[in-house]
Design a protein around this motif. Structure first.
Motif, PDB file in Angstrom:
ATOM      1  N   THR A 117      -8.124   3.559   5.560  1.00  0.00           N
ATOM      2  CA  THR A 117      -8.203   3.293   4.121  1.00  0.00           C
ATOM      3  C   THR A 117      -7.488   1.987   3.804  1.00  0.00           C
ATOM      4  OG1 THR A 117      -8.270   5.650   3.574  1.00  0.00           O
ATOM      5  CG2 THR A 117      -7.644   4.138   1.815  1.00  0.00           C
ATOM      6  N   VAL A 118      -8.170   1.102   3.090  1.00  0.00           N
ATOM      7  CA  VAL A 118      -7.619  -0.197   2.700  1.00  0.00           C
ATOM      8  C   VAL A 118      -7.835  -0.373   1.204  1.00  0.00           C
ATOM      9  CG1 VAL A 118      -7.697  -2.702   3.056  1.00  0.00           C
ATOM     10  CG2 VAL A 118      -8.158  -1.153   4.976  1.00  0.00           C
ATOM     11  N   HIS A 119      -6.833  -0.926   0.538  1.00  0.00           N
ATOM     12  CA  HIS A 119      -6.962  -1.208  -0.901  1.00  0.00           C
ATOM     13  C   HIS A 119      -6.496  -2.642  -1.144  1.00  0.00           C
ATOM     14  CE1 HIS A 119      -6.249   0.328  -5.305  1.00  0.00           C
ATOM     15  NE2 HIS A 119      -6.963  -0.794  -5.251  1.00  0.00           N
ATOM     16  N   LEU A 120      -7.435  -3.522  -1.425  1.00  0.00           N
ATOM     17  CA  LEU A 120      -7.134  -4.918  -1.722  1.00  0.00           C
ATOM     18  C   LEU A 120      -7.186  -5.165  -3.226  1.00  0.00           C
ATOM     19  CD1 LEU A 120      -9.212  -6.797   1.024  1.00  0.00           C
ATOM     20  CD2 LEU A 120      -6.760  -6.317   1.018  1.00  0.00           C
ATOM     21  N   ALA A 121      -6.331  -6.058  -3.697  1.00  0.00           N
ATOM     22  CA  ALA A 121      -6.354  -6.436  -5.108  1.00  0.00           C
ATOM     23  C   ALA A 121      -5.805  -7.849  -5.250  1.00  0.00           C
ATOM     24  CB  ALA A 121      -5.542  -5.455  -5.953  1.00  0.00           C
ATOM     25  N   ASN A 122      -6.109  -8.464  -6.397  1.00  0.00           N
ATOM     26  CA  ASN A 122      -5.597  -9.783  -6.759  1.00  0.00           C
ATOM     27  C   ASN A 122      -4.987  -9.670  -8.149  1.00  0.00           C
ATOM     28  OD1 ASN A 122      -5.614 -12.389  -8.147  1.00  0.00           O
ATOM     29  ND2 ASN A 122      -6.680 -13.201  -6.374  1.00  0.00           N
ATOM     30  N   LYS A 123      -3.657  -9.888  -8.248  1.00  0.00           N
ATOM     31  CA  LYS A 123      -2.927  -9.738  -9.511  1.00  0.00           C
ATOM     32  C   LYS A 123      -2.518 -11.078 -10.127  1.00  0.00           C
ATOM     33  CE  LYS A 123      -0.667  -5.221  -8.971  1.00  0.00           C
ATOM     34  NZ  LYS A 123       0.669  -4.569  -8.991  1.00  0.00           N
ATOM     35  N   LYS A 124      -2.978 -12.172  -9.569  1.00  0.00           N
ATOM     36  CA  LYS A 124      -2.471 -13.482  -9.992  1.00  0.00           C
ATOM     37  C   LYS A 124      -2.575 -13.712 -11.497  1.00  0.00           C
ATOM     38  CE  LYS A 124      -3.416 -16.187  -5.790  1.00  0.00           C
ATOM     39  NZ  LYS A 124      -4.109 -17.400  -5.303  1.00  0.00           N
ATOM     40  N   ILE A 160      -6.466  -8.064 -13.593  1.00  0.00           N
ATOM     41  CA  ILE A 160      -6.322  -7.751 -12.164  1.00  0.00           C
ATOM     42  C   ILE A 160      -7.710  -7.555 -11.554  1.00  0.00           C
ATOM     43  CG2 ILE A 160      -5.400  -6.107 -10.492  1.00  0.00           C
ATOM     44  CD1 ILE A 160      -3.253  -5.372 -12.568  1.00  0.00           C
ATOM     45  N   ILE A 161      -7.939  -8.170 -10.413  1.00  0.00           N
ATOM     46  CA  ILE A 161      -9.166  -7.892  -9.662  1.00  0.00           C
ATOM     47  C   ILE A 161      -8.864  -6.702  -8.764  1.00  0.00           C
ATOM     48  CG2 ILE A 161     -10.939  -8.792  -8.120  1.00  0.00           C
ATOM     49  CD1 ILE A 161     -10.133 -11.599  -8.942  1.00  0.00           C
ATOM     50  N   ASP A 162      -9.464  -5.569  -9.074  1.00  0.00           N
ATOM     51  CA  ASP A 162      -9.123  -4.323  -8.389  1.00  0.00           C
ATOM     52  C   ASP A 162     -10.390  -3.511  -8.126  1.00  0.00           C
ATOM     53  OD1 ASP A 162      -8.011  -2.045  -7.355  1.00  0.00           O
ATOM     54  OD2 ASP A 162      -7.142  -1.349  -9.259  1.00  0.00           O
ATOM     55  N   PRO A 163     -10.984  -3.664  -6.930  1.00  0.00           N
ATOM     56  CA  PRO A 163     -12.194  -2.895  -6.612  1.00  0.00           C
ATOM     57  C   PRO A 163     -11.904  -1.446  -6.251  1.00  0.00           C
ATOM     58  CG  PRO A 163     -11.582  -4.273  -4.763  1.00  0.00           C
ATOM     59  CD  PRO A 163     -10.628  -4.615  -5.877  1.00  0.00           C
ATOM     60  N   PRO A 589      -1.160  -2.868  -4.150  1.00  0.00           N
ATOM     61  CA  PRO A 589      -2.173  -3.874  -3.816  1.00  0.00           C
ATOM     62  C   PRO A 589      -2.053  -5.094  -4.727  1.00  0.00           C
ATOM     63  CG  PRO A 589      -3.146  -1.679  -3.869  1.00  0.00           C
ATOM     64  CD  PRO A 589      -1.739  -1.523  -4.358  1.00  0.00           C
ATOM     65  N   GLY A 590      -2.067  -6.267  -4.113  1.00  0.00           N
ATOM     66  CA  GLY A 590      -1.973  -7.513  -4.864  1.00  0.00           C
ATOM     67  C   GLY A 590      -0.566  -8.001  -5.130  1.00  0.00           C
ATOM     68  N   ASP A 591       0.454  -7.241  -4.714  1.00  0.00           N
ATOM     69  CA  ASP A 591       1.835  -7.584  -5.075  1.00  0.00           C
ATOM     70  C   ASP A 591       2.436  -8.726  -4.262  1.00  0.00           C
ATOM     71  OD1 ASP A 591       2.268  -6.039  -7.256  1.00  0.00           O
ATOM     72  OD2 ASP A 591       3.425  -4.473  -6.259  1.00  0.00           O
ATOM     73  N   LEU A 592       1.855  -9.084  -3.139  1.00  0.00           N
ATOM     74  CA  LEU A 592       2.422 -10.179  -2.349  1.00  0.00           C
ATOM     75  C   LEU A 592       1.793 -11.524  -2.699  1.00  0.00           C
ATOM     76  CD1 LEU A 592       2.845  -8.581   1.206  1.00  0.00           C
ATOM     77  CD2 LEU A 592       4.457  -8.668  -0.704  1.00  0.00           C
TER      78      LEU A 592
END
Length: 727
Positions: A117-124, A160-163, A589-592
């Motif tokens: 299981t993988v959860h990717l996100a972009n929080k910029k 947030i880009i969160d699929p 997800p997206g925090d780094l």
């Protein structure tokens, strides 16, 4: 009972605009690995991974292949520190099974599958504005936000880009982090009208199985798409900052990687008639150590190492905060048994008493030589005329950085090279010298920033050479690297080639062979990620230096979160009780990557060099014309950022130096152009070049960018005779 850990602990995928891909290198300074369409590595007749020779599609210099991250599970026996045993289908292990009737019990199970299981996100776009070192230790309630006009919590989360998370299993499982894929997860994606490119996916993932039945996970990032839509609805792209550009989105990302091991076991019970029954059952076991994935931009010079790698940065942190290598740093007698704190109180005592081991002997080629070798290689990505030309690192026979001289430890009490090592150690920038340009002398006699005397090294930008709030002008090596250098200066080091004899193929290249253990994979992968300076950085920034984000060495602490409820900045979250950012909870997800430049192309375009003012130690920006300013001479120098990570001037095998980004203006408009033209830039690769070995540019799309300028040429003209041959 054994434990199960995913490696690498932090993986690195890279964007590209092609459907083709290769595997991330797992050795520092190594080329990526060729693979088939399912992500299985391709090996030669000796079983050695075949390395990538082309980074773009064949015949299409405008299509960059993506870099996939590969994850696998290793098995650790009790108290085992490292392992080379990879989990495979059909293996038998003792699993702890929890049932409602019997409670926890140990049973023997046979591995039948792995569910990844993988959860990717972009929080910029939802995060605070980046402001150099301001924020490294937290954000005040008045710190500016990106897209400040979005003040409603529900709308803020839509930035947030969160699929959502994806799970794959089996030998041929596939899933996509795409928009409207049928998932019930409450997704959020940018508006469709953003320009020049819309964002509808953050990548995909798949599983594969090799001949030994090792079932692995392959994760691909996005396509390098960035787009803009202003608050007023305007879609004409505008870039005005290296880090903070409201209305923009990009598709780099990060997030957790987890796995469940599916196993079968025999359930023994007695039926209603008293007859014993054997029944095959299935259960799942969560891996004990999950991982994390970073998705960054392409590595255009993958074999050229950064001055500080992310492996070296995290190794330094892990040594000093997590007792990762007690032979180097800990409490006497510097063994593992004496450096295993159990409770929080024990850790506090350990951290207050731990020191570097004065009797530790670093290895020259593993710990020392990379520090001296890397700057010399930068002549292939940097115009050294800015440093007075020639060979500024003096690496020739008898030179300041001659490998032959520097690698010889004292023998039989004789140490002819001691003075040589002392000089080099003296010019290495130490703790507290981040804002000094030259080696400090007698401070009672001359100003600390006098330009007389040797310059401190490395001569690269630090975390904040821009403003006057917590300035950090120049890069220095990590504390642990400086300790290694001090031991080396004092003659306390080992020359591996002398110890192992030069016939050993890996004596002067400890990373020559592909890694086989989990820990070596962790370190090898991160050896190809930038470890400083961070302004904001490359793949990730200074958040990686915060011990609070780690659950163990190299392991990101993972937070619990609810679907569609990823955290947002506290000043907005407080309005309706939404989840606010809180590092103590762990990383979502997206925090780094949320600290990084938006879009990534803006910072990447501008981070070539920086004018650093050394007139005053604690001021980067001064105003000599102001009334009463006592400055007599305004002294500034043009200093590179990361020439191993973002090339400036490259060489061609056919001869000559050329500006790498020729055709893209050196201004904010060029940042917008970089959003389109990053795919046309060339890669830098090692080439023996008929006895003139070096790192040379390949695969540049000259038809898209035009001919390249050479140093000293400000415009295109008759002096350029280079054909547009896409070399």
């Amino acid at each position: 009972m054994q434990t199960f850990k995913i490696h690498p602990a932090i993986g690195c995928a890279r964007i590209g605009n092609s459907e083709e891909f290769y595997l991330a290198p797992e050795q520092t300074g190594a080329l990526p690995i060729e693979c088939d369409a399912q992500g299985r590595e391709i090996t030669d007749q000796n079983g050695t991974p075949v390395r990538v020779s082309q980074f773009k599609e064949s015949g299409n210099p405008g299509r960059i292949k993506r870099q996939a991250a590969r994850f696998r599970i290793f098995v650790y026996d009790e108290n085992q520190l490292d392992s080379r045993r990879e989990l495979k289908i059909g293996d038998k292990y003792q699993f702890q099974l929890n049932t409602s009737t019997t409670g926890p019990q140990l049973i023997e199970g046979t591995v039948v599958d792995i569910a990844w299981t993988v959860h990717l996100a972009n929080k910029k776009a939802s995060w605070y504005a980046f402001s150099e070192n301001n924020g490294m230790h937290g954000y005040g309630p008045d710190h500016p936000l990106r897209n400040p006009e979005v003040t409603q919590p529900d709308r803020r989360r839509q930035l947030i880009i969160d699929p959502g998370p994806r799970t794959v299993s089996g030998d041929d499982g596939k899933a996509s982090f795409a928009k409207n894929d049928g998932s019930a997860y409450p997704q959020s994606f940018p508006p469709e009208a953003i320009q020049p490119y819309s964002i509808t996916t953050l990548g995909e993932m798949m599983t594969n199985e090799d001949d030994a039945q090792h079932r692995r996970l392959i994760v691909l990032g996005g396509y390098g798409r960035s787009g803009y839509k202003g608050a007023d609805g305007n879609t004409i792209p505008v870039i005005s900052s290296y880090a903070n550009n409201d209305g923009w989105y990009d598709d780099v990302a990060d997030g957790p990687v987890r796995a469940q091991i599916k196993y079968s076991y025999i359930h023994l019970y007695t039926d209603a008639t008293g007859k014993p029954v054997r029944k095959k059952q299935f259960a799942f076991y969560d891996v004990d150590a999950p991982a994390w994935l970073l998705v960054g931009y392409p590595s255009y010079a993958p074999e050229i190492e950064d001055m500080i790698t992310m492996d070296e940065a995290i190794y330094d942190l892990s040594v000093r905060h997590f007792a990762f290598d007690p032979a180097v740093y800990g409490v006497a007698p510097f063994d593992r048994r004496s450096n295993q704190p159990g409770t929080a109180a024990d850790w506090s005592v350990w951290r207050n008493n731990a020191t570097y081991n004065p009797d530790y002997y670093p290895r020259f080629f593993r710990d020392i030589w990379p520090i001296f070798k890397r700057p010399d290689v930068y002549r292939y990505t940097l115009d050294f005329d800015m440093f007075t030309g020639g060979d500024p690192h003096n690496t020739g026979t008898g030179g300041n950085l001659s490998k032959t001289v520097l690698s010889q430890p004292p023998q039989n009490g004789i140490d002819p090279n001691r003075q040589h090592r002392e000089f080099i150690y003296a010019i290495m920038r130490k703790q507290g010298q981040e804002n000094l340009y030259t080696v400090p002398g007698d401070l009672s006699e001359r100003d600390r920033n006098s330009t007389a005397g040797p310059r401190l090294m490395p001569m690269l930008n630090g975390n904040n050479p821009i403003d006057n709030t917590t300035p950090d002008k120049f890069l220095r090596m990590t504390d642990t690297q400086l300790f290694f250098l001090k031991q080396w200066r004092d003659g306390k080091f080992i020359n591996e080639c002398a110890e192992w004899e030069e016939g050993n193929a890996s004596c002067d290249n400890p990373r020559a062979d592909p890694p086989e253990t989990g820990e070596s994979i962790d370190r090898g992968v991160l050896g190809n990620v930038l470890g400083g300076a961070f302004c904001p950085g490359a793949e990730v920034g200074w958040i990686m230096l915060n011990p609070a984000i780690y659950s163990a060495p190299y392991r990101i602490r993972q937070a619990a979160y609810i679907a569609g409820g990823l955290s947002i900045p506290a000043p907005i979250a407080i309005k309706d009780g939404s989840q606010a950012d809180d590092i103590a909870r762990g990383m979502e997800p997206g925090d780094l990557t949320k600290y990084m430049g938006l879009p990534w192309q803006a910072d990447f375009h501008e981070c070539t060099d920086q004018n650093i003012n050394v007139t005053y130690e604690l001021w980067n920006t001064i105003y000599p014309a102001s009334t009463g300013d006592p400055v007599k001479q305004n002294i500034a120098y043009n200093i590179p950022w990361w020439p191993g990570h973002r090339p400036m001037v490259v060489q061609k095998a056919s001869g000559g130096q050329y500006y790498w980004a020729s055709g893209i203006p050196d201004n904010h408009a060029g940042g917008v152009q970089m959003v389109r033209d990053w795919v046309n830039l060339g890669f830098v690769k090692f080439d023996p070049n008929d006895g003139n070995p070096g790192y040379y540019q390949i695969e540049r799309n000259d038809r898209a960018l035009g001919p390249q300028l050479q140093p000293g040429q400000g415009t295109l003209g008759g002096a350029i005779t280079e054909e547009t041959d896409n070399d």
